[in-house]
Design an enzyme around this catalytic site. Sequence first.
Site, short mmCIF file in Angstrom:
data_model
loop_
_atom_site.label_atom_id
_atom_site.label_comp_id
_atom_site.label_asym_id
_atom_site.label_seq_id
_atom_site.Cartn_x
_atom_site.Cartn_y
_atom_site.Cartn_z
N ARG A 145 6.20 -9.70 -27.88
CA ARG A 145 7.06 -8.76 -27.43
C ARG A 145 6.22 -6.81 -27.73
O ARG A 145 6.72 -6.01 -27.04
CB ARG A 145 8.33 -8.08 -28.12
CG ARG A 145 8.16 -8.22 -29.40
CD ARG A 145 9.44 -8.03 -30.47
NE ARG A 145 9.31 -7.54 -31.76
CZ ARG A 145 9.42 -5.87 -32.05
NH1 ARG A 145 9.29 -4.96 -31.68
NH2 ARG A 145 9.40 -6.21 -34.00
N LYS A 146 5.27 -7.44 -28.18
CA LYS A 146 4.47 -5.99 -27.87
C LYS A 146 3.77 -5.96 -26.81
O LYS A 146 2.51 -6.33 -26.55
CB LYS A 146 3.17 -5.72 -29.31
CG LYS A 146 3.84 -6.30 -31.03
CD LYS A 146 2.81 -5.84 -31.93
CE LYS A 146 4.16 -6.50 -32.86
NZ LYS A 146 3.23 -6.46 -34.25
N THR A 147 4.22 -5.25 -25.63
CA THR A 147 3.13 -5.03 -24.56
C THR A 147 3.18 -3.59 -23.72
O THR A 147 3.53 -2.70 -24.62
CB THR A 147 4.78 -5.29 -23.48
OG1 THR A 147 6.36 -5.04 -23.87
CG2 THR A 147 5.09 -7.05 -23.39
#
Length: 170
Positions: A145-147
């Site tokens: 989810r680290k975008t």
Amino acid sequence: MTTAASLLNPDAFLSPLAIDEAVHRALDEDLGRAGDITSTATIPEATEAHAVMVARQAGVIAGLPLAVATFQKLSPEIRIKAHVRDGATVAKGVHLLTIDGPARAVLTAERTALNFVGRLSGVATLTAEYVRHTAGTKMRICCIRKTTPGLRALEKYAVRCGGGFNHRFG
């Protein structure tokens, strides 16, 4: 005429609302209040343009619906013919889109459209490379989810275009 929805990878859903929001935000950031002052100052209003979006290197394409939406947001008179759709693996030099219409709108939209396709195709291409390296195993390539802030839905869509899976959204 090509629509943004017609270019979506059928195996990798991307909301039309996410497309519209991303395009609006990107154009607002790029053009600000002044708009494209260079095109307005140098291109006569009635001038028509013909452009071709070409793959600069081999890879997996993602982001074409955003490119189409970008051009069409600046002028409903722009006509676009798609030669591939998102998720396609292409060779260097392959024509992706042909764009015809008012030159000012084409020139104003082109950098934003190219940025969407370049970034998302890079994500899809790298994902496809990881998927290829793990073929024949029980591994699944999943994103985290680290975008990039503001681009989560788009980058996760690009991962799916490259054959990967999404871990979670929040």
